[in-house]
Design an enzyme around this catalytic site. Sequence first.
Site, PDB file in Angstrom:
ATOM      1  NE  ARG A 112      23.400  43.767  56.622  1.00  0.00           N
ATOM      2  CZ  ARG A 112      22.728  42.525  56.847  1.00  0.00           C
ATOM      3  NH1 ARG A 112      22.164  42.074  56.005  1.00  0.00           N
ATOM      4  NH2 ARG A 112      22.837  42.216  58.170  1.00  0.00           N
ATOM      5  CB  THR A 387      22.050  34.293  52.830  1.00  0.00           C
ATOM      6  OG1 THR A 387      21.465  34.876  54.110  1.00  0.00           O
ATOM      7  CG2 THR A 387      22.971  34.694  52.116  1.00  0.00           C
ATOM      8  CB  THR A 405      20.230  37.407  52.944  1.00  0.00           C
ATOM      9  OG1 THR A 405      19.461  36.586  53.928  1.00  0.00           O
ATOM     10  CG2 THR A 405      20.829  38.800  53.610  1.00  0.00           C
ATOM     11  CG  ASN A 407      18.042  37.971  58.782  1.00  0.00           C
ATOM     12  OD1 ASN A 407      19.147  37.359  58.732  1.00  0.00           O
ATOM     13  ND2 ASN A 407      17.627  38.256  59.971  1.00  0.00           N
ATOM     14  CG  ASP A 429      21.470  40.133  60.470  1.00  0.00           C
ATOM     15  OD1 ASP A 429      21.068  39.204  61.079  1.00  0.00           O
ATOM     16  OD2 ASP A 429      21.584  39.954  59.372  1.00  0.00           O
ATOM     17  CB  SER A 458      25.827  41.089  57.107  1.00  0.00           C
ATOM     18  OG  SER A 458      25.808  40.161  56.173  1.00  0.00           O
ATOM     19  CB  SER A 459      27.561  36.038  58.548  1.00  0.00           C
ATOM     20  OG  SER A 459      27.724  36.123  59.790  1.00  0.00           O
ATOM     21  N   GLY A 479      23.770  30.573  54.582  1.00  0.00           N
ATOM     22  CA  GLY A 479      23.678  29.702  55.857  1.00  0.00           C
ATOM     23  C   GLY A 479      24.021  30.498  57.184  1.00  0.00           C
ATOM     24  N   GLY A 480      23.720  31.770  57.154  1.00  0.00           N
ATOM     25  CA  GLY A 480      24.100  32.443  58.411  1.00  0.00           C
ATOM     26  C   GLY A 480      25.488  32.390  58.766  1.00  0.00           C
TER      27      GLY A 480
END
Length: 576
Positions: A112, A387, A405, A407, A429, A458-459, A479-480
């Site tokens: 990340r 992503t 991603t 973002n 984020d 993050s998701s 997809g967020g």
Amino acid sequence: MTARLTTWALSLLLVLTTLAANAAAQSSETDYSRASNYARTSASGLGAVATIHPLATQAGLNALEQGGTAIDAAVAAAFTLGVVDNHNSGIGNGNFAVIHYADSTVEAIDGREMAPQAARRDMYIRDGKANSALSKTGALAIGVPGALAAYDYMLKQGGKLSLKDLLLPAADIAEQGFPLSAVSHQRITSSQETIKLFPPTAAILLDQTGEPWPAGHRLVQKDLANTYRQIAEQGIDYFYRGDFAKAVDQWMRNHDGILTADDMANYTMRIREPVKSDYRGYSIYGFPPPSSGGVHVAQILNMLENFDIAVLSEADRYYLLAESMRAAFADRAQFLGDPDFVKVPKGLIAQSYADQLAKKIDFKQANIDISHGNPPNAEIDFFGKHTTHISAADQWGNWVAITTTLNTPFGSKVVIPGTGVLMNNQMDDFSIQPGVPNAYGLVGSEANSVQPGKRPLSSMSPTIVVKDGQPVISIGAAGGPTIITQVLQGIMNMLDLGMTVEQALTTPRVHNQWRPQVTMTEKSLPGPVQNSLKKRGHKLYLRSFSGVTQAIKSSDGKTFEAAAEPRIIQQNKMVE
């Protein structure tokens, strides 16, 4: 319904709809009508690869055929996606990966992005208010990219091929070009005005008059090809300590940025302990904080374990999903952040806590006023710290789930001059002002505030499912915030309802993230189910797409079933 939503909630719905459409557009030149071009097993039975782009999937299969492992295949696919899927992917971004190695070791690899050392909690506050444009576009939006460091580590741990072996084929595609698809043209068009603000980016994506290249145009990226080749020859030090880092430093100095060559040199990839939970006799390995995905996939599955999913009516099943999602996302907003900076309670994935939440679900009436809960030992027991997803597996027991991603589409819109590398806008984020929604409408607390060296929440939810010591599923999504709920529903569909991978991905999806107070559903969800949700108190927002999922499944570790997002295959067409 929409008249009662706040302005930011309406904006969120538009963002998520656009996000899903963008995710559905992640491809370019191969026949989009053939699902086998996206998710394939090797002809010699060595393994399987599933990505969002046929050229990336082919690159992964080539790596397997050249004697590589699933780790090699996934990294080869990732480098290729950085060329052909550049509105979502690249080495200017970050990633999370869960890897099950052949020796049954499972690792969570954290690539990340990190905030620069000069980053400050209130760096996006102007006149007392958050200026979200600063965290989305330009110099201040960029975090220190970590994807390349993660790929290098993966190869050293479980690969058989070299970094050079996997970079050079992708460099060839970048130099020779590939036909731009109609949907890629649309993505460029949607970002055209901000792309124009950055001449090196415009030089790649726009023609001489400032218009997006038309569908069918052969997109050539010679600077990116050169960067790939320099890394292939010099290793990742070229990127983190060499000429690339120097180019980043110089551009930042010229554009009031704060990311420096020292930030690049000091980037630290981390190995995390995977989030491990049990679901109906299966072991679920997800990604821990700073991802919220592993925690909340586990939390929601723990809630679902209180119910016999297979015997519930379709309407009750979707209602249960929406109510469980809402409870988990309320906890997300309160507790989740980078575990190197904040204390994230491990009790969030305790079965006892999920049982408490499950008891609150009323099948007659939705609990609209839900807030975060109180997980056990919340003060003493903590986690140690646009992503795309890649799944890969091989016959030796190496299974990979990588989610990566930039973002939002094209990230910060910044290409560092002379490099061809698009840089992320991952700083958005963070909670740029606690309580203020980000680009995806997610509300965060002080736990996810900006701090130097910190990683934003993050998701991303790369997940591997194991049964009796044998990996059986690799899954992840784009997809967020819908990433979490896509992965959840894919796992439930396969394990509870016995679906094939493609059936699991085709089934209509729902998504509820606590704020705003709506349940987002696909238009394909049957009308009686929609009416049932509305009668029980759910405000529905209908859309055509809800993100993109890739997955691989096997029952014996030798034969593989792979699938890529069917919504893409149905919507995209080949551009000659």
